[in-house]
Motif scaffolding. Structure first.
Motif, PDB file in Angstrom:
ATOM      1  N   GLY A 157       0.814  -1.191   0.000  1.00  0.00           N
ATOM      2  CA  GLY A 157       0.000   0.000   0.000  1.00  0.00           C
ATOM      3  C   GLY A 157       0.855   1.252   0.000  1.00  0.00           C
ATOM      4  O   GLY A 157       2.077   1.190   0.115  1.00  0.00           O
ATOM      5  N   SER A 158       0.199   2.390  -0.096  1.00  0.00           N
ATOM      6  CA  SER A 158       0.869   3.682  -0.043  1.00  0.00           C
ATOM      7  C   SER A 158       0.566   4.353   1.284  1.00  0.00           C
ATOM      8  O   SER A 158      -0.532   4.208   1.821  1.00  0.00           O
ATOM      9  N   SER A 159       1.541   5.085   1.805  1.00  0.00           N
ATOM     10  CA  SER A 159       1.370   5.778   3.085  1.00  0.00           C
ATOM     11  C   SER A 159       1.529   7.272   2.887  1.00  0.00           C
ATOM     12  O   SER A 159       2.384   7.732   2.137  1.00  0.00           O
ATOM     13  N   LEU A 160       0.679   8.026   3.575  1.00  0.00           N
ATOM     14  CA  LEU A 160       0.774   9.480   3.599  1.00  0.00           C
ATOM     15  C   LEU A 160       0.871   9.896   5.058  1.00  0.00           C
ATOM     16  O   LEU A 160      -0.015   9.570   5.854  1.00  0.00           O
ATOM     17  N   VAL A 161       1.944  10.576   5.422  1.00  0.00           N
ATOM     18  CA  VAL A 161       2.162  10.999   6.797  1.00  0.00           C
ATOM     19  C   VAL A 161       2.093  12.515   6.844  1.00  0.00           C
ATOM     20  O   VAL A 161       2.781  13.199   6.087  1.00  0.00           O
ATOM     21  N   PHE A 162       1.240  13.051   7.718  1.00  0.00           N
ATOM     22  CA  PHE A 162       1.257  14.498   7.908  1.00  0.00           C
ATOM     23  C   PHE A 162       1.363  14.806   9.395  1.00  0.00           C
ATOM     24  O   PHE A 162       0.801  14.124  10.241  1.00  0.00           O
ATOM     25  N   ARG A 163       2.152  15.844   9.692  1.00  0.00           N
ATOM     26  CA  ARG A 163       2.434  16.238  11.061  1.00  0.00           C
ATOM     27  C   ARG A 163       2.056  17.695  11.248  1.00  0.00           C
ATOM     28  O   ARG A 163       2.467  18.544  10.457  1.00  0.00           O
ATOM     29  N   CYS A 164       1.315  17.983  12.283  1.00  0.00           N
ATOM     30  CA  CYS A 164       0.890  19.357  12.507  1.00  0.00           C
ATOM     31  C   CYS A 164       0.546  19.539  13.978  1.00  0.00           C
ATOM     32  O   CYS A 164       0.410  18.562  14.736  1.00  0.00           O
ATOM     33  N   GLY A 165       0.414  20.791  14.391  1.00  0.00           N
ATOM     34  CA  GLY A 165      -0.038  21.085  15.740  1.00  0.00           C
ATOM     35  C   GLY A 165      -1.496  20.734  15.901  1.00  0.00           C
ATOM     36  O   GLY A 165      -2.268  20.713  14.929  1.00  0.00           O
ATOM     37  N   GLN A 166      -1.890  20.469  17.144  1.00  0.00           N
ATOM     38  CA  GLN A 166      -3.273  20.079  17.411  1.00  0.00           C
ATOM     39  C   GLN A 166      -4.274  21.118  16.897  1.00  0.00           C
ATOM     40  O   GLN A 166      -5.314  20.761  16.324  1.00  0.00           O
ATOM     41  N   LYS A 167      -3.936  22.395  17.025  1.00  0.00           N
ATOM     42  CA  LYS A 167      -4.872  23.440  16.615  1.00  0.00           C
ATOM     43  C   LYS A 167      -5.070  23.500  15.104  1.00  0.00           C
ATOM     44  O   LYS A 167      -6.035  24.089  14.619  1.00  0.00           O
ATOM     45  N   HIS A 168      -4.141  22.892  14.333  1.00  0.00           N
ATOM     46  CA  HIS A 168      -4.257  22.928  12.878  1.00  0.00           C
ATOM     47  C   HIS A 168      -4.795  21.611  12.300  1.00  0.00           C
ATOM     48  O   HIS A 168      -4.948  21.507  11.082  1.00  0.00           O
ATOM     49  N   LEU A 169      -5.053  20.620  13.145  1.00  0.00           N
ATOM     50  CA  LEU A 169      -5.430  19.297  12.652  1.00  0.00           C
ATOM     51  C   LEU A 169      -6.677  19.343  11.782  1.00  0.00           C
ATOM     52  O   LEU A 169      -6.734  18.705  10.724  1.00  0.00           O
ATOM     53  N   LYS A 170      -7.672  20.097  12.200  1.00  0.00           N
ATOM     54  CA  LYS A 170      -8.925  20.146  11.445  1.00  0.00           C
ATOM     55  C   LYS A 170      -8.697  20.686  10.038  1.00  0.00           C
ATOM     56  O   LYS A 170      -9.129  20.073   9.047  1.00  0.00           O
ATOM     57  N   ASP A 171      -8.019  21.819   9.932  1.00  0.00           N
ATOM     58  CA  ASP A 171      -7.802  22.426   8.612  1.00  0.00           C
ATOM     59  C   ASP A 171      -6.922  21.539   7.729  1.00  0.00           C
ATOM     60  O   ASP A 171      -7.195  21.374   6.530  1.00  0.00           O
ATOM     61  N   VAL A 172      -5.875  20.986   8.306  1.00  0.00           N
ATOM     62  CA  VAL A 172      -4.953  20.163   7.528  1.00  0.00           C
ATOM     63  C   VAL A 172      -5.642  18.889   7.035  1.00  0.00           C
ATOM     64  O   VAL A 172      -5.531  18.508   5.858  1.00  0.00           O
ATOM     65  N   LEU A 179      -9.942   6.720  -1.242  1.00  0.00           N
ATOM     66  CA  LEU A 179     -10.103   6.728   0.207  1.00  0.00           C
ATOM     67  C   LEU A 179     -10.920   5.551   0.721  1.00  0.00           C
ATOM     68  O   LEU A 179     -11.020   5.349   1.934  1.00  0.00           O
ATOM     69  N   GLY A 180     -11.481   4.762  -0.167  1.00  0.00           N
ATOM     70  CA  GLY A 180     -12.299   3.629   0.261  1.00  0.00           C
ATOM     71  C   GLY A 180     -11.516   2.542   0.960  1.00  0.00           C
ATOM     72  O   GLY A 180     -12.083   1.735   1.701  1.00  0.00           O
ATOM     73  N   GLY A 181     -10.211   2.489   0.744  1.00  0.00           N
ATOM     74  CA  GLY A 181      -9.397   1.468   1.387  1.00  0.00           C
ATOM     75  C   GLY A 181      -8.483   2.041   2.456  1.00  0.00           C
ATOM     76  O   GLY A 181      -7.384   1.536   2.678  1.00  0.00           O
ATOM     77  N   LEU A 182      -8.941   3.071   3.136  1.00  0.00           N
ATOM     78  CA  LEU A 182      -8.107   3.839   4.045  1.00  0.00           C
ATOM     79  C   LEU A 182      -7.942   3.157   5.403  1.00  0.00           C
ATOM     80  O   LEU A 182      -8.877   2.577   5.952  1.00  0.00           O
ATOM     81  N   MET A 183      -6.740   3.215   5.948  1.00  0.00           N
ATOM     82  CA  MET A 183      -6.467   2.884   7.343  1.00  0.00           C
ATOM     83  C   MET A 183      -5.826   4.126   7.959  1.00  0.00           C
ATOM     84  O   MET A 183      -4.794   4.603   7.495  1.00  0.00           O
ATOM     85  N   LEU A 184      -6.443   4.671   9.009  1.00  0.00           N
ATOM     86  CA  LEU A 184      -6.052   5.969   9.551  1.00  0.00           C
ATOM     87  C   LEU A 184      -5.482   5.801  10.963  1.00  0.00           C
ATOM     88  O   LEU A 184      -6.099   5.150  11.812  1.00  0.00           O
ATOM     89  N   PHE A 185      -4.298   6.370  11.194  1.00  0.00           N
ATOM     90  CA  PHE A 185      -3.663   6.349  12.509  1.00  0.00           C
ATOM     91  C   PHE A 185      -3.490   7.778  12.999  1.00  0.00           C
ATOM     92  O   PHE A 185      -3.188   8.668  12.211  1.00  0.00           O
ATOM     93  N   ILE A 186      -3.645   7.963  14.305  1.00  0.00           N
ATOM     94  CA  ILE A 186      -3.367   9.263  14.896  1.00  0.00           C
ATOM     95  C   ILE A 186      -2.620   9.025  16.201  1.00  0.00           C
ATOM     96  O   ILE A 186      -2.953   8.129  16.975  1.00  0.00           O
ATOM     97  N   SER A 187      -1.572   9.810  16.427  1.00  0.00           N
ATOM     98  CA  SER A 187      -0.803   9.680  17.665  1.00  0.00           C
ATOM     99  C   SER A 187      -0.232  11.032  18.036  1.00  0.00           C
ATOM    100  O   SER A 187      -0.151  11.933  17.207  1.00  0.00           O
ATOM    101  N   GLY A 188       0.147  11.168  19.299  1.00  0.00           N
ATOM    102  CA  GLY A 188       0.722  12.418  19.756  1.00  0.00           C
ATOM    103  C   GLY A 188      -0.239  13.214  20.611  1.00  0.00           C
ATOM    104  O   GLY A 188      -1.077  12.661  21.341  1.00  0.00           O
ATOM    105  N   ASP A 189      -0.163  14.522  20.501  1.00  0.00           N
ATOM    106  CA  ASP A 189      -0.958  15.431  21.328  1.00  0.00           C
ATOM    107  C   ASP A 189      -2.307  15.695  20.663  1.00  0.00           C
ATOM    108  O   ASP A 189      -2.509  16.712  20.010  1.00  0.00           O
ATOM    109  N   TYR A 190      -3.234  14.756  20.835  1.00  0.00           N
ATOM    110  CA  TYR A 190      -4.575  14.937  20.274  1.00  0.00           C
ATOM    111  C   TYR A 190      -5.601  14.778  21.385  1.00  0.00           C
ATOM    112  O   TYR A 190      -5.308  14.277  22.473  1.00  0.00           O
ATOM    113  N   ASN A 191      -6.830  15.219  21.123  1.00  0.00           N
ATOM    114  CA  ASN A 191      -7.897  15.144  22.116  1.00  0.00           C
ATOM    115  C   ASN A 191      -9.150  14.537  21.503  1.00  0.00           C
ATOM    116  O   ASN A 191      -9.158  14.136  20.330  1.00  0.00           O
TER     117      ASN A 191
END
Length: 335
Positions: A1-16, A98-110
């Motif tokens: 599969g293909s991986s896309l990694v994005f890193r951002c501050g918690q306050k920007h997560l929604k927009d990103v 996006l139909g075959g998506l596996m989504l991970f989130i880690s770090g400073d999230y709420n």
């Protein structure tokens, strides 16, 4: 599969995350950007093809797996000339939806961040990530081309004084215990600066500018690779020295001191692999891709520390055979 990694501050997560999901779903690859990307990628490949290391790596995999095999196939400059924007859109629709998506989130999230991502998965529904695979997909194709099966391949490259070495073989460990044994065997062979390959070929004999060994994932198995930059005046001596190291590891148990050293090194590398939230994502992905139990990481170090020199000797005799490796020399091979 293909991986896309994005890193951002918690306050920007929604927009990103909104931007990324929207553009993946509706990407249409504007003509100007597509043509620019093709030009950049073609130029990059053209520069790579002028280096010995590119050809040693490519020819090693092509001759191990076959040119039409997914693990051995490579693109050429004319592929960039023939590809069209329509080809890219068709490939994206088939493989990167996006139909075959596996989504991970880690770090400073709420909880708010998690809720937003869940809403996006409702807007762009996923049927789940398919990790099924065919065991035969990683098996080398023994009928692919007349060059398959050659144990030593030379590829001359002009305007260079060096030789790039690649030795590759396909490894299928029978169980997790044997995987760990092979991990330690690789460390002894060429997996760190204190390894046999580095200490003997470079430090003691001055035959190479640098050499090492590593495992490259091949679906659920591995491609064992030895890679180095050789002095073109000492090619035969270097190959003979590598085979002597193989024989030594098959005939003699490593010392308890060397065994302790590689276990200490592995333990340090293993622990550092969990440093930070971004590392945790890749560790969880590894569990899923390899179909490993959730407590796998708790058992790794105790397993490593329990492995004996006798087991490493057995692994060497099972897998460390010069005739099992495809060997490619690229560069100034006529010295």
């Amino acid at each position: 599969g293909s991986s896309l990694v994005f890193r951002c501050g918690q306050k920007h997560l929604k927009d990103v995350s909104n931007w990324i999901f929207k553009h993946i779903a509706s990407a249409n690859y504007p003509v100007a950007e597509f043509e620019n990307a093709v030009m950049i990628r073609r130029g990059s490949l053209e520069r790579q093809q002028q280096t010995p290391k590119y050809w040693s790596s490519r020819l090693a995999l092509e001759n191990l797996y076959g040119k039409s095999h997914v693990l051995g196939s490579h693109g050429d400059l004319n592929d960039y000339q023939s590809i069209t924007r329509s080809d890219l859109i068709e490939f994206k629709t088939k493989n990167l939806h996006l139909g075959g998506l596996m989504l991970f989130i880690s770090g400073d999230y709420n909880d708010e961040a998690v809720s937003h991502l869940e809403e996006l998965l409702v807007e762009f529904p996923s049927t789940g990530f398919d990790i099924s695979y065919d065991e035969s997909e990683s098996i080398p194709d023994k009928n692919d081309g007349p060059s398959f099966g050659k144990s030593l391949i030379k590829h001359p490259v002009e305007n260079t004084t060096q030789v790039s070495l690649q030795m590759v073989t396909h490894i299928v460990p029978k169980d997790l215990r044997e995987r760990h044994c092979l991990t330690l065997l690789n460390l002894v062979l060429g997996g760190y600066f204190g390894s046999r390959l580095m200490q003997i070929l470079r430090e003691e004999k001055g035959l190479t500018y640098g050499i090492g060994s590593y495992f490259r994932p091949a679906f659920q198995n591995y491609t064992w690779t030895i890679s180095g930059e050789l002095n073109s005046n000492y090619i035969n001596e270097s190959l003979a020295c590598i085979e002597e190291i193989f024989d030594s590891l098959k005939q003699n148990k490593i010392t308890e001191e060397e065994l302790y050293k590689i276990k200490q090194y592995y333990a340090g590398q293993f622990r550092s692999g969990f440093d930070g939230p971004f590392a945790m994502n890749s560790k969880v992905q590894h569990l899923i891709y390899r179909n490993l139990p959730n407590d796998y990481y708790n058992s790794v170090l105790p397993e490593i520390w329990s492995i004996t020199a006798e087991e490493i000797l057995t692994a060497a005799n099972n897998y460390l055979h010069a005739t099992s490796f495809i060997t490619v020399l690229s560069g100034n091979t006529n010295s």
